[in-house]
Design a protein around this motif. Structure first.
Motif, short mmCIF file in Angstrom:
data_model
loop_
_atom_site.label_atom_id
_atom_site.label_comp_id
_atom_site.label_asym_id
_atom_site.label_seq_id
_atom_site.Cartn_x
_atom_site.Cartn_y
_atom_site.Cartn_z
N GLU A 147 9.02 -14.95 -26.55
CA GLU A 147 9.56 -16.25 -26.13
C GLU A 147 10.08 -17.28 -27.09
N ALA A 148 9.40 -17.00 -28.15
CA ALA A 148 9.55 -18.00 -29.33
C ALA A 148 10.94 -18.12 -29.79
N GLY A 149 11.05 -19.20 -30.74
CA GLY A 149 12.29 -19.22 -31.34
C GLY A 149 12.14 -18.77 -32.68
N GLY A 150 13.26 -18.54 -33.50
CA GLY A 150 12.97 -17.99 -34.71
C GLY A 150 12.72 -16.37 -34.74
N HIS A 151 12.02 -15.77 -35.70
CA HIS A 151 11.66 -14.58 -35.86
C HIS A 151 10.75 -14.37 -34.91
N ILE A 152 10.85 -13.04 -34.13
CA ILE A 152 9.85 -12.70 -33.26
C ILE A 152 9.28 -11.40 -33.19
N GLY A 153 8.28 -11.13 -32.36
CA GLY A 153 7.88 -9.91 -32.27
C GLY A 153 8.57 -9.18 -30.67
N ARG A 154 8.00 -8.11 -30.24
CA ARG A 154 8.27 -7.55 -29.26
C ARG A 154 7.85 -7.55 -27.76
N LEU A 155 6.64 -8.49 -27.79
CA LEU A 155 5.82 -8.31 -26.72
C LEU A 155 5.97 -9.99 -26.14
#
Length: 325
Positions: A147-155
């Motif tokens: 849900e974060a902005g910028g670079h994110i993971g998949r969970l």
């Protein structure tokens, strides 16, 4: 606004701060103006360093020291070509007691950080990585959901956070989707010791982000963000604009060859964050923001933002506790 009393958690005790809120190390946003305001208001301000030279990092730290006598952190970004020199400086600078890390593995430097008495808090996006960071000596971890902005993971944060809490003994900080006091209360109920806040601080009055960028966040709705770059293996969440439209169009045209050509995507992304944050280009700039942008409808000072989180979280604990009586 009346100053709230401190909120005691494992994170506030570890870092000697009043409130369990860490400011995200957002590139071009997390400067000494914003970071010192967060520290002075009782949270943990974080200086972003990105691809900075060691001279620029030193300048930021020296400025930070003139603005606050409260605890603060410096973010070490391991894709920085100057990272070895930056780490040397962070270790030699006696007043740096907390380092957050991202875009890489801090294991190469961990022993030196610990010998210097520096607390290390890596950002992680999986249980396996969180466990690895604890094994090599991390004092806490920031668990970031997609849900974060910028670079994110998949969970997602809701699924990932309690799994990391169950797997670790060090304090866990929740990031990605924590836009108000309700979400702070939820994070604490899920076992976190605090939260990391990014998008909400972008629109703070002390933030030097361009007003065009701030206004785009303030006008955002629940569906205003999109994820780009998944095909490259480096997904990024941003606000929708002409850049994302162009980027996704090019991304769609790339075939799944053994060695796909990402040159055009790289050209579109080059300098795009700077264009958004510094130059205020809301059409061709990369406006990194989390899904909570739809919740953000006012600016406010950093202190007002932090106290909003704390006041609302306390109210929820008080009012909703009746459900468990």
């Amino acid at each position: 606004m009346q100053r709230e009393s401190g909120m005691k958690t494992a994170l506030t005790e570890l870092l000697n701060i009043e409130y369990p809120i860490i400011q995200g190390a957002m590139a071009w946003v997390a400067d000494p103006d914003l970071a010192s305001a967060v520290s002075n208001a009782g949270g943990l301000g974080v200086i972003g360093t990105g691809h900075d030279s060691v001279e620029l990092v030193r300048k930021k730290v020296e400025e930070m020291k003139t603005r606050t006598d409260k605890p603060f952190a410096v973010n070490a970004m391991f894709l920085n070509p100057n990272i070895d020199e930056v780490v040397d400086y962070l270790i030699d600078e006696a007043e740096i007691k907390i380092v957050t890390t991202g875009a890489g593995n801090p294991s190469k430097y961990m022993e030196r950080f610990k010998e210097a008495g520096i607390k290390v808090i890596p950002v992680v996006a999986s249980v396996a990585l969180a466990k690895r960071m604890e094994r090599i000596g991390a004092d806490a971890v920031v668990v970031e959901g997609m849900e974060a902005g910028g670079h994110i993971g998949r969970l997602t944060s809701l699924a990932l956070l309690p799994q990391v809490v169950d797997a670790l003994s060090v304090p866990v900080v929740a990031a990605g989707g924590f836009g108000d006091g309700r979400s702070l209360a939820a994070a604490l109920m899920l076992g976190a010791a605090g939260i990391q806040v990014g998008t909400r601080f972008v629109v703070a009055k002390e933030s030097n982000a361009h007003d065009n960028f701030k206004q785009s966040i303030l006008k955002a709705k629940d569906v205003s963000t999109v994820v780009t770059g998944e095909i490259t293996g480096h997904p990024v969440r941003v606000l929708r604009n002409q850049l994302t439209k162009n980027y996704l169009s090019v991304q769609k045209s790339i075939t799944s060859d053994e060695k796909p050509d990402f040159t055009e995507l790289e050209e579109l992304a080059s300098g795009a964050l700077y264009r958004a944050v510094v130059q205020g280009d809301t059409k061709e700039g990369s406006m990194m923001a989390g899904q909570i942008a739809g919740l953000v409808n006012s600016e406010g000072t950093v202190e007002e933002i932090i106290l909003d989180y704390i006041t609302e979280a306390r109210s929820i604990y008080k009012d909703r506790g009746k459900y468990f009586e």
